[in-house]
Design a protein around this motif. Structure first.
Motif, mmCIF file in Angstrom:
data_model
loop_
_atom_site.group_PDB
_atom_site.id
_atom_site.type_symbol
_atom_site.label_atom_id
_atom_site.label_comp_id
_atom_site.label_asym_id
_atom_site.label_seq_id
_atom_site.Cartn_x
_atom_site.Cartn_y
_atom_site.Cartn_z
ATOM 1 N N UNK A 105 15.957 -53.259 -1.862
ATOM 2 C CA UNK A 105 17.362 -53.365 -2.285
ATOM 3 C C UNK A 105 17.832 -54.810 -2.328
ATOM 4 N N UNK A 106 17.200 -55.689 -1.586
ATOM 5 C CA UNK A 106 17.538 -57.116 -1.656
ATOM 6 C C UNK A 106 17.121 -57.716 -2.991
ATOM 7 N N UNK A 107 16.123 -57.114 -3.626
ATOM 8 C CA UNK A 107 15.687 -57.607 -4.931
ATOM 9 C C UNK A 107 16.538 -57.039 -6.057
ATOM 10 N N UNK A 108 16.938 -55.778 -5.906
ATOM 11 C CA UNK A 108 17.856 -55.132 -6.850
ATOM 12 C C UNK A 108 18.628 -54.089 -6.061
ATOM 13 N N UNK A 109 19.918 -54.111 -6.136
ATOM 14 C CA UNK A 109 20.794 -53.335 -5.269
ATOM 15 C C UNK A 109 20.433 -51.846 -5.200
ATOM 16 N N UNK A 110 19.975 -51.283 -6.298
ATOM 17 C CA UNK A 110 19.830 -49.829 -6.361
ATOM 18 C C UNK A 110 18.388 -49.336 -6.210
ATOM 19 N N UNK A 111 17.439 -50.222 -5.855
ATOM 20 C CA UNK A 111 16.059 -49.760 -5.690
ATOM 21 C C UNK A 111 15.970 -48.691 -4.604
ATOM 22 N N UNK A 112 16.651 -48.935 -3.483
ATOM 23 C CA UNK A 112 16.603 -47.961 -2.399
ATOM 24 C C UNK A 112 17.116 -46.601 -2.832
ATOM 25 N N UNK A 113 18.209 -46.592 -3.578
ATOM 26 C CA UNK A 113 18.792 -45.336 -4.048
ATOM 27 C C UNK A 113 17.845 -44.608 -4.990
ATOM 28 N N UNK A 114 17.144 -45.347 -5.827
ATOM 29 C CA UNK A 114 16.183 -44.738 -6.756
ATOM 30 C C UNK A 114 15.124 -43.962 -5.974
ATOM 31 N N UNK A 115 14.564 -44.596 -4.944
ATOM 32 C CA UNK A 115 13.526 -43.932 -4.144
ATOM 33 C C UNK A 115 14.099 -42.774 -3.338
ATOM 34 N N UNK A 116 15.317 -42.928 -2.845
ATOM 35 C CA UNK A 116 15.950 -41.842 -2.095
ATOM 36 C C UNK A 116 16.147 -40.619 -2.981
ATOM 37 N N UNK A 117 16.628 -40.824 -4.197
ATOM 38 C CA UNK A 117 16.854 -39.705 -5.109
ATOM 39 C C UNK A 117 15.546 -39.005 -5.479
ATOM 40 N N UNK A 118 14.487 -39.783 -5.705
ATOM 41 C CA UNK A 118 13.200 -39.177 -6.021
ATOM 42 C C UNK A 118 12.659 -38.399 -4.825
ATOM 43 N N UNK A 381 23.270 -49.160 4.750
ATOM 44 C CA UNK A 381 22.983 -50.587 4.609
ATOM 45 C C UNK A 381 23.504 -51.167 3.305
ATOM 46 N N UNK A 382 23.397 -50.413 2.224
ATOM 47 C CA UNK A 382 23.728 -50.950 0.907
ATOM 48 C C UNK A 382 25.139 -50.568 0.452
ATOM 49 N N UNK A 383 25.526 -49.313 0.683
ATOM 50 C CA UNK A 383 26.762 -48.832 0.076
ATOM 51 C C UNK A 383 27.928 -48.666 1.058
ATOM 52 N N UNK A 384 27.629 -48.464 2.338
ATOM 53 C CA UNK A 384 28.694 -48.296 3.331
ATOM 54 C C UNK A 384 28.633 -49.381 4.402
ATOM 55 N N UNK A 385 28.132 -50.550 3.996
ATOM 56 C CA UNK A 385 27.898 -51.626 4.960
ATOM 57 C C UNK A 385 29.163 -52.011 5.714
ATOM 58 N N UNK A 386 30.299 -52.041 5.060
ATOM 59 C CA UNK A 386 31.545 -52.482 5.682
ATOM 60 C C UNK A 386 32.450 -51.323 6.088
ATOM 61 N N UNK A 387 31.921 -50.088 6.026
ATOM 62 C CA UNK A 387 32.731 -48.926 6.368
ATOM 63 C C UNK A 387 32.517 -48.547 7.840
ATOM 64 N N UNK A 388 33.547 -47.991 8.486
ATOM 65 C CA UNK A 388 33.436 -47.657 9.916
ATOM 66 C C UNK A 388 32.719 -46.330 10.160
ATOM 67 N N UNK A 389 31.550 -46.175 9.582
ATOM 68 C CA UNK A 389 30.744 -44.980 9.806
ATOM 69 C C UNK A 389 29.344 -45.436 10.193
ATOM 70 N N UNK A 390 28.773 -44.819 11.206
ATOM 71 C CA UNK A 390 27.465 -45.242 11.692
ATOM 72 C C UNK A 390 26.352 -44.585 10.899
ATOM 73 N N UNK A 391 25.180 -45.214 10.931
ATOM 74 C CA UNK A 391 24.014 -44.643 10.258
ATOM 75 C C UNK A 391 23.642 -43.320 10.912
ATOM 76 N N UNK A 392 23.931 -43.159 12.213
ATOM 77 C CA UNK A 392 23.629 -41.917 12.915
ATOM 78 C C UNK A 392 24.405 -40.745 12.310
ATOM 79 N N UNK A 393 25.686 -40.979 11.965
ATOM 80 C CA UNK A 393 26.500 -39.913 11.402
ATOM 81 C C UNK A 393 26.089 -39.591 9.961
ATOM 82 N N UNK A 394 25.682 -40.619 9.228
ATOM 83 C CA UNK A 394 25.185 -40.367 7.869
ATOM 84 C C UNK A 394 23.912 -39.527 7.944
#
Length: 484
Positions: A105-118, A381-394
């Protein structure tokens, strides 16, 4: 004086991890490897345990039942290829504490999302848990009508187990350790009572003088797929990053572990990772971490995966080789269990089904875990980085969403649609092809010269690109023909 010189070098070091998309990493020293390495062994076994599913219990034994043991060498090729892939996935996490998906995702913002969706599309259908439930019906004699209800109960048990355990990785690791112990027990009993002497001879020949590629006896795509997914495959390899980080490997020690938002103690987790300056001390520690990580993967993931495939194939060869009407499906395990009851005794067929059902259940639990880990890490990490929700809850929400979708599918009584089966087969091949390329770029550009991928390991990634690229084209063409 030495300490002062080190501080100057640390202060002068500019991180090489790209910061165009995500915030820059923090510079910290690489932690000391543990004195006792036994306490950090586990991620490789988890990878092997989750991967020991339908391929090891159905596909490879089915191949052995059709053509003998002349193709077992293919499992070795596939597992060695995945060992190199896993180590390059681990390299980035050891060096930064970030997952490979975050690096992509550091190379392209949506790479992580692409792999997650697949990955989500590949694992949306609750196939592993229904396979486990089907094996339970072989034991109970309740018939196919009860499969959906047993599977629904298993899905709820998986969701509760993954979201109520205080430290989720620890719970998964224990389940997988029990699974591997059960599979080892089955293998030992099989060696003593069921595997014939001539199967050992055939295994030796299949790895040497009689090794072959049995076409046209079996479809070329079946054989290529068996090689590609021996051990793990698809999104599971990417989750090796998450598992070693939760185990505290390398810079992952600085990142809080994934815990239950219900029973665990949540910590404020950084959204980005770390990087160490290539000082003499850090590089010495790196060499020790890298050596340990390689050995851990070789002796757990690679060895356990190959031994299981080889011995389960030998068991099938000893019992059902040459039998007519066998199918590459869950029904194969019913036929094999009946054959074991006839040749060894009723008790062994029951043991085979019990361990098979538990093993497939543990795989289903691991699949829900790694799918949810990849999704929650990327989303936070990519889309909710500044939101007050933890990765545990996601993670919590993702696990229950997957399970509830699976329950709805089962309650509606749908058979697996052809298009989803096509997508599942195609996505895994495409994913491994693409992330093989991305690993070359990431581990060449984002890491300091002293620890970047090079030499024969770079050659192994090039081989992976070529192999999975060929498999991608083959799979897409074949599945498109079936679909249209």
């Amino acid at each position: 004086m030495r300490h002062a010189e080190k501080e100057i070098r640390m202060a002068e070091f500019t991180p090489t991890v790209p910061a165009r998309v995500l915030p820059p990493v923090t510079v910290r020293d690489l932690p000391e490897p543990p004195r006792s390495t036994w306490r950090v062994i586990g991620p490789g076994l988890v990878g092997a345990g989750v991967g020991l599913a339908s391929g090891e219990f159905i596909l490879w034994p089915y191949i052995a039942s059709q053509v003998g043991l002349i193709f077992v060498w293919g499992a070795a090729v596939g597992i060695i290829t995945q060992w190199f892939l896993n180590m390059e996935i681990e390299r980035y996490t050891l060096a930064t504490g970030e997952t490979a998906l975050t690096g992509f995702s550091r190379m392209w913002r949506h790479w992580g999302l692409v792999f997650v969706l697949m990955t989500l599309c590949s694992n949306l259908w609750p196939g592993w848990v229904t396979s486990s439930a089907t094996m339970v019906t072989y034991l109970t004699g309740t018939g196919a009508g009860s499969v959906r209800w047993i599977a629904i109960g298993m899905l709820l048990l998986i969701a509760l187990g993954l979201t109520l355990a205080p430290v989720i990785y620890t719970a998964l690791e224990r389940v997988i350790f029990v699974k591997i112990a059960l599979v080892v027990t089955l293998i030992v009993v099989a060696v003593l009572f069921a595997i014939t002497a001539d199967s050992w001879v055939e295994l030796g020949k299949g790895m040497t003088v009689d090794a072959g590629f049995p076409v046209p006896e079996l479809e070329f795509a079946v054989l290529m797929g068996a090689i590609a997914y021996a051990g793990a495959g698809g999104g599971q390899n990417l989750c090796q990053s998450n598992w070693i980080r939760d185990k505290g490997f390398g810079m992952g020690l600085y990142v809080p572990r994934l815990v239950s938002p219900v029973t665990g103690q949540e910590e404020a987790a950084p959204t980005t990772g770390f990087q160490f300056a290539p000082t003499a001390g850090n590089l010495a520690r790196w060499r020790r971490w890298w050596r340990f990580a390689n050995v851990e993967q070789a002796w757990t993931f690679a060895l356990v995966s190959f031994v299981t495939i080889a011995l389960m194939s030998m068991l099938a060869y000893s019992t059902v080789f040459g039998r007519e009407g066998l199918q590459n499906s869950i029904g194969f395990l019913e036929v094999e269990g009946r054959a074991l009851q006839e040749t060894v005794g009723a008790w062994f067929g029951v043991l085979f089904w019990v361990i098979g059902a538990l093993a497939l259940f543990a795989s289903a639990m691991g699949i829900v875990d790694y799918t949810s880990r990849l999704a929650s890490d990327t989303i936070k990490t990519v889309y909710l980085r500044d939101k007050p929700v933890s990765v545990n809850r996601v993670y919590f929400l993702t696990v229950w969403a997957l399970v509830l979708v699976g329950i709805v599918i089962l309650l509606l009584g749908f058979d697996q649609p052809l298009i989803l089966l096509v997508f599942s087969a195609s996505f895994a091949a495409v994913m491994m092809f693409v992330y093989s390329i991305l690993l070359i770029v990431l581990n060449r550009r984002a890491l300091p010269r002293e620890i970047r991928v090079r030499s024969y390991r770079l050659g192994a990634l090039v081989w992976s690109v070529a192999f999975f690229g060929s498999l991608t084209v083959l799979t897409v063409v074949q599945q498109a023909q079936k679909l249209f």
